[in-house]
Design a protein around this motif. Sequence first.
Motif, PDB file in Angstrom:
ATOM      1  N   ARG A 173       9.651   1.826 -16.077  1.00  0.00           N
ATOM      2  CA  ARG A 173      11.188   1.876 -16.150  1.00  0.00           C
ATOM      3  C   ARG A 173      11.962   0.930 -15.666  1.00  0.00           C
ATOM      4  O   ARG A 173      13.174   0.337 -15.793  1.00  0.00           O
ATOM      5  CB  ARG A 173      11.508   3.153 -15.429  1.00  0.00           C
ATOM      6  N   THR A 174      11.211  -0.133 -14.582  1.00  0.00           N
ATOM      7  CA  THR A 174      12.168  -1.170 -14.060  1.00  0.00           C
ATOM      8  C   THR A 174      11.501  -2.415 -14.647  1.00  0.00           C
ATOM      9  O   THR A 174      11.828  -3.498 -14.196  1.00  0.00           O
ATOM     10  CB  THR A 174      11.667  -1.171 -12.448  1.00  0.00           C
ATOM     11  N   GLY A 175      10.920  -2.341 -15.982  1.00  0.00           N
ATOM     12  CA  GLY A 175      10.430  -3.354 -16.457  1.00  0.00           C
ATOM     13  C   GLY A 175       9.309  -4.271 -16.172  1.00  0.00           C
ATOM     14  O   GLY A 175       9.448  -5.462 -16.654  1.00  0.00           O
ATOM     15  N   ARG A 176       8.537  -3.894 -15.353  1.00  0.00           N
ATOM     16  CA  ARG A 176       7.430  -4.202 -14.772  1.00  0.00           C
ATOM     17  C   ARG A 176       6.186  -3.886 -15.430  1.00  0.00           C
ATOM     18  O   ARG A 176       5.628  -2.838 -15.211  1.00  0.00           O
ATOM     19  CB  ARG A 176       7.266  -4.033 -13.098  1.00  0.00           C
ATOM     20  N   ALA A 177       5.517  -4.697 -16.061  1.00  0.00           N
ATOM     21  CA  ALA A 177       4.426  -4.230 -17.021  1.00  0.00           C
ATOM     22  C   ALA A 177       2.932  -4.415 -15.997  1.00  0.00           C
ATOM     23  O   ALA A 177       3.179  -5.134 -15.152  1.00  0.00           O
ATOM     24  CB  ALA A 177       4.097  -5.362 -18.183  1.00  0.00           C
ATOM     25  N   VAL A 178       2.231  -3.588 -16.237  1.00  0.00           N
ATOM     26  CA  VAL A 178       1.036  -3.319 -15.571  1.00  0.00           C
ATOM     27  C   VAL A 178       0.021  -3.912 -16.598  1.00  0.00           C
ATOM     28  O   VAL A 178      -0.218  -3.108 -17.631  1.00  0.00           O
ATOM     29  CB  VAL A 178       0.641  -1.988 -15.112  1.00  0.00           C
ATOM     30  N   VAL A 224       9.962   4.722  -1.976  1.00  0.00           N
ATOM     31  CA  VAL A 224       9.420   4.053  -1.448  1.00  0.00           C
ATOM     32  C   VAL A 224       9.283   2.756  -2.219  1.00  0.00           C
ATOM     33  O   VAL A 224       9.121   1.598  -1.517  1.00  0.00           O
ATOM     34  CB  VAL A 224       7.978   4.773  -1.110  1.00  0.00           C
ATOM     35  N   LEU A 225       9.226   2.824  -3.474  1.00  0.00           N
ATOM     36  CA  LEU A 225       9.013   1.527  -4.218  1.00  0.00           C
ATOM     37  C   LEU A 225      10.488   0.763  -4.253  1.00  0.00           C
ATOM     38  O   LEU A 225      10.195  -0.464  -3.873  1.00  0.00           O
ATOM     39  CB  LEU A 225       8.819   1.993  -5.847  1.00  0.00           C
ATOM     40  N   ALA A 226      11.403   1.232  -4.025  1.00  0.00           N
ATOM     41  CA  ALA A 226      12.388   0.392  -3.591  1.00  0.00           C
ATOM     42  C   ALA A 226      12.486  -0.229  -2.616  1.00  0.00           C
ATOM     43  O   ALA A 226      13.131  -1.456  -2.367  1.00  0.00           O
ATOM     44  CB  ALA A 226      14.048   1.476  -3.829  1.00  0.00           C
ATOM     45  N   VAL A 253       0.868  -1.034   0.047  1.00  0.00           N
ATOM     46  CA  VAL A 253      -0.042  -0.059   0.210  1.00  0.00           C
ATOM     47  C   VAL A 253       0.950   1.278   0.014  1.00  0.00           C
ATOM     48  O   VAL A 253       1.779   1.392   0.920  1.00  0.00           O
ATOM     49  CB  VAL A 253      -0.949   0.192   1.137  1.00  0.00           C
ATOM     50  N   ILE A 254       0.825   1.918  -1.102  1.00  0.00           N
ATOM     51  CA  ILE A 254       1.507   3.236  -0.850  1.00  0.00           C
ATOM     52  C   ILE A 254       0.456   4.405  -0.702  1.00  0.00           C
ATOM     53  O   ILE A 254      -0.398   4.763  -1.455  1.00  0.00           O
ATOM     54  CB  ILE A 254       1.836   3.819  -2.264  1.00  0.00           C
ATOM     55  N   GLY A 255       0.629   4.919   0.664  1.00  0.00           N
ATOM     56  CA  GLY A 255      -0.393   5.683   1.271  1.00  0.00           C
ATOM     57  C   GLY A 255      -0.208   7.235   1.316  1.00  0.00           C
ATOM     58  O   GLY A 255       0.719   7.691   0.410  1.00  0.00           O
ATOM     59  N   ASP A 304      12.495  -4.327  -1.682  1.00  0.00           N
ATOM     60  CA  ASP A 304      13.572  -4.889  -0.832  1.00  0.00           C
ATOM     61  C   ASP A 304      12.986  -5.729   0.378  1.00  0.00           C
ATOM     62  O   ASP A 304      13.462  -6.703   0.760  1.00  0.00           O
ATOM     63  CB  ASP A 304      14.551  -3.785  -0.380  1.00  0.00           C
ATOM     64  N   GLU A 305      12.006  -5.327   1.065  1.00  0.00           N
ATOM     65  CA  GLU A 305      11.329  -5.866   2.098  1.00  0.00           C
ATOM     66  C   GLU A 305      10.495  -7.140   1.735  1.00  0.00           C
ATOM     67  O   GLU A 305      10.606  -7.868   2.358  1.00  0.00           O
ATOM     68  CB  GLU A 305      10.514  -4.841   2.856  1.00  0.00           C
ATOM     69  N   ARG A 306       9.771  -6.581   0.576  1.00  0.00           N
ATOM     70  CA  ARG A 306       8.767  -7.693  -0.061  1.00  0.00           C
ATOM     71  C   ARG A 306       8.933  -7.975  -1.371  1.00  0.00           C
ATOM     72  O   ARG A 306       8.332  -7.728  -2.367  1.00  0.00           O
ATOM     73  CB  ARG A 306       7.315  -7.318   0.175  1.00  0.00           C
ATOM     74  N   PRO A 307       9.948  -9.047  -1.838  1.00  0.00           N
ATOM     75  CA  PRO A 307      10.391  -9.150  -3.240  1.00  0.00           C
ATOM     76  C   PRO A 307       9.226  -9.743  -3.998  1.00  0.00           C
ATOM     77  O   PRO A 307       8.977  -9.577  -5.263  1.00  0.00           O
ATOM     78  CB  PRO A 307      11.527 -10.139  -3.309  1.00  0.00           C
TER      79      PRO A 307
END
Length: 365
Positions: free
Chosen positions: A260-265, A229-231, A181-183, A235-238
């Motif tokens: 940018r990090t190669g993760r498609a939505v 926050v994303l990084a 969750v990004i709050g 790191d905490e929850r791969p």
Amino acid sequence: MVTLVDVARHAGVSASTVSYVLSGKRPISGPTRLRVRASIEQLGYQPHAGARALASSRSRIIALMVPLRTDMYVPVMLEIAVSVATTARAHGYDVLLLTGEEGPSALRRVTGSGLAEAVILMDVQLDDERLPVLRAAGPPAVLVGLPADPAGLNCVDLDFTAAGALCVEHLAGLGHREIAVIGEAPGVYARHTGFAERTLRGLRDRAAGLGVGLLHRPCEGGHDAVAGVLARIFDERPGVSAFVVQNETAVEPLLALLRRTGRAVPEDVSVVAVCPEPIAAQASVALTSVAIPAQELGRRAVERLIAGLSAHPADEDPVHSDGEGAARAARDGSAHDGAAGVELLTPVLTVRDSSGPPPARAVRN
């Protein structure tokens, strides 16, 4: 300029009869009252605001307290405020906008001076310092928000607890087992702002009930803050395969950083937001979202307030308060005869392009 005497002459009654129709201080027969109202409408007569206030002891002004803080998404607050103003005007009231952070002192100043006869409070915190003033025989008031203890208060808000639960249910139903969750900004939680705290409660409770991992991180918004926050989240929850975002300023930076990090939505990561409908629909990837009904909240707050004020017909100005607004509010469930109580709007989740099943590697057995 049309005068009260002009109205009386047009309606074929005395000036005092027109005055009594306007003030409601003496009973006037139905046909006469309708004839006077028709003359007022035809001639375009506008009672002098100052004289009317003196005669009725009512200012016909609603004070709207909406602190504009730098860590809040101001466009949503202003959308509610505009809805309050337009709805109030339709009922013959004007709105005094208070944007500072004076809290109880501003509330006492405005209501104690008689400048405003009623109040709508926004940006409600769980333990809001303005509430003791209202409970101590304060002015008629409606809160757009829900404190921890709403007893004796008149409140309307989105059911943010249910909104949080809806987001988790949707993602868990797709197969996601690790959600981040990004709050809102940290200051929003430090103040224990009601909507943010209740959304988080709904997220956590439903995740626990469904056996889903949930990690919450506040975020200031903006590219650099979201990147940090994303990084930390990865790191905490791969194994995180889905995000819930309750921070309008973080939406586009998050989508850009994922690309940018190669993760498609949504092929690699799903994203669900709690935000205004236009932000979700117009994002670079159309977002599955729970909408914030800002205009509806403003409208219902005013109608609940008017319903309470209309409980004193002797002080009404019949030209502007014919009861139709209160009746309409009662019919559609937006008011409860002016009584104190809580009305929570049911959240609706709209599925768009940003949510789907997790990649096979993210599914936990």
